[in-house]
Design an enzyme around this catalytic site. Structure first.
Site, mmCIF file in Angstrom:
data_model
loop_
_atom_site.group_PDB
_atom_site.id
_atom_site.type_symbol
_atom_site.label_atom_id
_atom_site.label_comp_id
_atom_site.label_asym_id
_atom_site.label_seq_id
_atom_site.Cartn_x
_atom_site.Cartn_y
_atom_site.Cartn_z
ATOM 1 N N GLU A 160 0.772 -1.243 0.000
ATOM 2 C CA GLU A 160 0.000 0.000 0.000
ATOM 3 C C GLU A 160 0.807 1.300 0.000
ATOM 4 O O GLU A 160 0.534 2.191 0.801
ATOM 5 C CB GLU A 160 -0.941 -0.001 1.222
ATOM 6 C CG GLU A 160 -1.962 -1.102 1.188
ATOM 7 C CD GLU A 160 -2.973 -1.036 2.326
ATOM 8 O OE1 GLU A 160 -4.126 -1.375 2.085
ATOM 9 O OE2 GLU A 160 -2.599 -0.651 3.460
HETATM 10 C C1 NAG Z 1 -4.792 -3.599 4.689
HETATM 11 C C2 NAG Z 1 -3.394 -3.240 5.144
HETATM 12 C C3 NAG Z 1 -3.187 -3.339 6.632
HETATM 13 C C4 NAG Z 1 -4.473 -3.166 7.414
HETATM 14 C C5 NAG Z 1 -5.442 -4.241 6.950
HETATM 15 C C6 NAG Z 1 -6.726 -4.267 7.736
HETATM 16 C C7 NAG Z 1 -2.363 -5.352 4.355
HETATM 17 C C8 NAG Z 1 -1.206 -6.033 3.727
HETATM 18 N N1 NAG Z 1 -2.349 -3.997 4.452
HETATM 19 O O1 NAG Z 1 -5.362 -2.425 4.224
HETATM 20 O O2 NAG Z 1 -2.235 -2.398 7.017
HETATM 21 O O3 NAG Z 1 -4.258 -3.265 8.773
HETATM 22 O O4 NAG Z 1 -5.704 -4.114 5.591
HETATM 23 O O5 NAG Z 1 -7.517 -5.397 7.455
HETATM 24 O O6 NAG Z 1 -3.254 -6.014 4.804
#
Ligand code: NAG
Length: 743
Positions: free
Chosen positions: A471
């Site tokens: 992200e």
């Molecule tokens: C994603 C984010 C994470 C976040 C999560 C929540 C990944 C690899 N990145 O947006 O930072 O805490 O969802 O479900 O999961």
């Protein structure tokens, strides 16, 4: 979505019409309704907002209330999404946050256009579950590869010694300690002895984690080629104990006779814990390692830093934890980080603050090692790195004040003149490390080397470091003078897009030089491509044979087959599918269920019915909890034979935005984690490979019944007591178990 904030003045004096602001945490899409007019809401950073009175605001007398209506673009499905963490700041004392009492109330009537899941829907989903008597269930969980019962029984008492050769001494000791909690007295551990003993013995030629377990009236034999195999044999023996035996100490426990030959399906059976968004104390981490061991999970992916916190002491860089390990009200992030996720104004009184000392970390590593769990540390970069960036800013400032300019710049993670404007998924404006700076690599090397030293001191194995990579928002680096200079001087970097390969190429070199391989989120192995005018992400061939291990998390919105594409392209893949393994997602669409739901709702059936090599087959619900449109799966890529060989395992992550206590953590984890454990350890179930649809459904119903009965009659009762007792969720939100019974 509509909601309201009611301000009630419980003080003696009136709340003046101006001169203050009210800080709180919520999605920045949370705005006062246009007709409200008396207040405006400003976005501070991340999910921190500030409500400021306008000229129209009228003072609130002591005892009086004022209600302000808000709209929000996001769905407000459960209480976890409600604005929270309110505190007051007076304009004439801007560095101090004054806590106010917060109550999140379920609004009367409909909360949003979403309808909650009805009890009837849940009933219908589960109506095929049969009631299976406990004696008919397989008494070891996760399901062993081969299991039979022999009609014999063995009576276990504290007088039964554990006989183990030296190589298995540590496994014997852990077993003895556990048995002491049941038998009241610790059985002896000795190097020889025959007859009615628990014998841990070496057998050549078994796979690394395989074991055999025989319980007969004559004694117990656990055989394996390695200490890990022996360990899993002892864990099976523990799940074989009737859970009632754990309630009070017993002089003697009767064990059913079994004959088991077992080995895991995947060598990588992972649980990821985010301790950055909210912290968990060391003791809780150790408890979770016990839980992982019981269900034969062998990889603990430790998400140690993020925008909202840095949790590992790095003695060479003390600001990382001194500044990055604390959250509380501040105007400039120089002493600590701003509040997130309702952590409130007080640094010391929040799950947002905390870190592991070097000694704590070493203890965690040793505890994990003794339980055959590898700990993969994650240093999240270059995005999701605000805590590190702010900590290095603070270090810079301290050294500049001491007049040490050169030293001050040594570990800076951003170009101080960078004017780039961006917004991360979690709404941060300043959370991406500048990868063009040499000081970034000095920082990473320092952190890595200090970390490796801790592994060495712990005597714990390490094969890889996870460098995050997820992200990174668009717009970063565009206006960094340092990036511009790199583009000018380095022929391999022509634009900011090239920086991705520049960065992970360098990080890869750094880890390789230390005999490690690189792990990361899927993004580390992707590159952007234009297809029919659209930007799509495809596996990057340049890194495909670099032994990158990627946690592929996104399986939504056109990325349904991304994991298979990456495996087919040569990446080592850990299936971390959001729709089946994101343990932080709410169990059901219900106002009282905590958790996020951007990837759908996740009850224990989702990890349970996941088919690793054909997961779209069981992709049943969309992110709204409605039946999924299956037509969109028609043209997806399938796993090739080569691709299959690149699927190293499964992983369930627990992100902690909404997890502010050990109890909440356990609630989100249990029983979902058991679905993951079963899929990671047990063979592919018969229903997954049965070509006849009707037969497959029948087989699934049988397997699901077995699993649910095993949870209800064996594993959840066991977890009531195991390792001090866990706060698992039982099917009704808010219900509790007391004295082993549902209340
Ligand atoms: C994603 C984010 C994470 C976040 C999560 C929540 C990944 C690899 N990145 O947006 O930072 O805490 O969802 O479900 O999961």
């Amino acid at each position: 979505t509509l909601s309201a904030v009611t301000l009630t003045n419980t003080g003696k004096a009136a709340l003046p019409a101006k001169g203050w602001s009210l800080y709180f945490n919520a999605s920045p899409s949370f705005k006062p309704k246009e007709t409200a007019g008396a207040v405006k809401v400003e976005h501070v950073n991340g999910d921190l907002l500030r409500l400021v009175p306008t000229e129209k605001f009228e003072s609130i007398a002591s005892g009086a209330s004022q209600s302000i209506e808000f709209t929000s673009a996001g769905r407000l499905v459960n209480f976890s999404q409600a604005p929270d963490g309110f505190y007051l700041v007076w304009d004439d004392n801007p560095e101090v946050g004054v806590p106010v009492k917060n109550t999140v109330k379920k609004p009367a009537g409909s909360v949003s256009n979403d309808s909650f899941v009805s009890p009837e829907t849940i009933y219908n989903k589960n109506r095929n579950i049969q009631d299976i008597p406990a004696e008919k269930l397989t008494k070891v969980f996760p399901t062993p590869a081969q299991y039979s019962e022999t009609n014999q029984t063995f009576t276990l008492t504290a007088a039964v010694p554990i006989v183990a050769e030296n190589a298995f001494r540590s496994e014997a000791d852990i077993l003895a300690t556990h048995l002491a909690t049941i038998l009241g007295k610790q059985p002896a551990v000795q190097s020889s002895g025959k007859g009615k003993v628990i014998c841990l013995q070496k057998k050549k030629g078994l796979q690394p984690e395989a074991y055999e377990l025989q319980v007969s009236s004559n004694g117990i034999i656990i055989a394996a080629s390695t200490p890990a195999g022996i360990f899993y044999g002892t864990q099976s023996l523990i799940t074989l104990l009737p859970p009632a035996a754990l309630a009070t100490t017993q002089k003697a426990v009767s064990l059913p006779g079994v004959d088991i030959t077992d080995a895991p399906r995947f060598g990588h059976r992972a649980f990821m814990l985010d301790v950055a968004r909210n912290f968990q104390p060391k003791q809780q981490v150790l408890k979770i390692l016990d839980l992982m061991a019981l269900y034969k999970l062998n990889v603990f992916h430790f998400h140690l830093n993020d925008d909202e916190g840095w949790r590992l002491e790095i003695p060479a860089l003390p600001e990382l934890t001194q500044v990055g390990g604390k959250r509380g009200h501040t105007l400039n992030d120089k002493k600590n980080l701003v509040p997130s996720y309702a952590s409130g104004p007080n640094v010391s009184n929040t799950a947002g603050s905390g870190f592991y000392s070097k000694a704590d970390f070493i203890e965690i590593l040793q505890y994990a090692k003794a339980r055959h769990i590898r700990v993969i540390p994650e240093i999240e970069t270059p995005g999701h790195a605000r805590a590190a960036i702010k900590a290095m800013d603070a270090r810079y400032e301290r050294l500049m004040q001491e007049g040490k300019k050169q030293e001050a710049e040594q570990y800076l993670l951003r170009d101080l003149n960078d004017q780039s404007a961006y917004r991360s998924v979690q709404h941060w404006k300043d959370n991406v490390i500048d990868v063009s700076l040499p000081s970034t690599y000095d920082f990473l090397e320092t952190v890595v080397d200090e970390m490796l030293q801790m592994y060495k001191m712990a005597g714990a194995p390490i094969e890889t470091i996870h460098f995050g990579g997820d992200e990174v928002p668009s717009g970063v680096w565009e206006k960094s003078p340092s990036v511009q200079a790199l583009i000018k001087n380095d022929p391999s970097v022509n634009n900011t897009g090239d920086l991705w390969f520049y960065y992970f190429g360098k990080v890869n070199k750094m880890v390789k030089a230390r005999n490690l391989y690189l792990s990361g989120w899927e993004e580390i192995g992707l590159r952007k491509e234009k297809q029919n005018g659209r930007t799509v992400y495809v596996p990057n061939p340049d890194f495909a044979d670099e032994n990158f291990h990627v946690d592929v998390w996104n399986n939504l919105w056109g990325a349904e087959d991304l994991a298979y594409k990456m495996a087919n392209a040569g990446y080592k893949v850990v299936l971390t599918n959001v729709t089946n393994f994101y343990l932080d997602l709410a169990y059901q669409k219900d106002y009282d269920e905590p958790g996020l739901f951007w990837g759908g709702f996740l009850d224990v059936d989702k990890p349970f019915y996941f088919i690793p090599f054909d997961y779209t087959k069981n992709f049943k619900e969309d992110t709204n909890g409605d039946p999924v449109d299956r037509s969109k799966f028609k043209n997806l890529q399938k796993l090739t034979v080569f691709g299959k060989s690149n699927i190293v395992g499964l992983q369930g992550p627990l992100w902690s935005e909404k997890i502010t206590s050990p109890e909440r953590m356990e609630y989100m984890l249990l029983p979902k984690l058991l679905g993951l454990a079963e899929r990671a350890w047990a063979k592919d179930p018969a229903w997954a490979t049965e070509p006849d649809e009707a037969k497959s459904v029948k087989l699934y119903n049988q397997a699901w019944s077995d699993f649910v009965n095993t949870l209800g009659k064996r594993e959840l009762p066991r977890l009531t007591y195991y390792a001090g007792g866990f706060n698992y969720r039982i099917p009704t939100p808010g219900a509790k178990v007391e004295d082993g019974k549902v209340q």
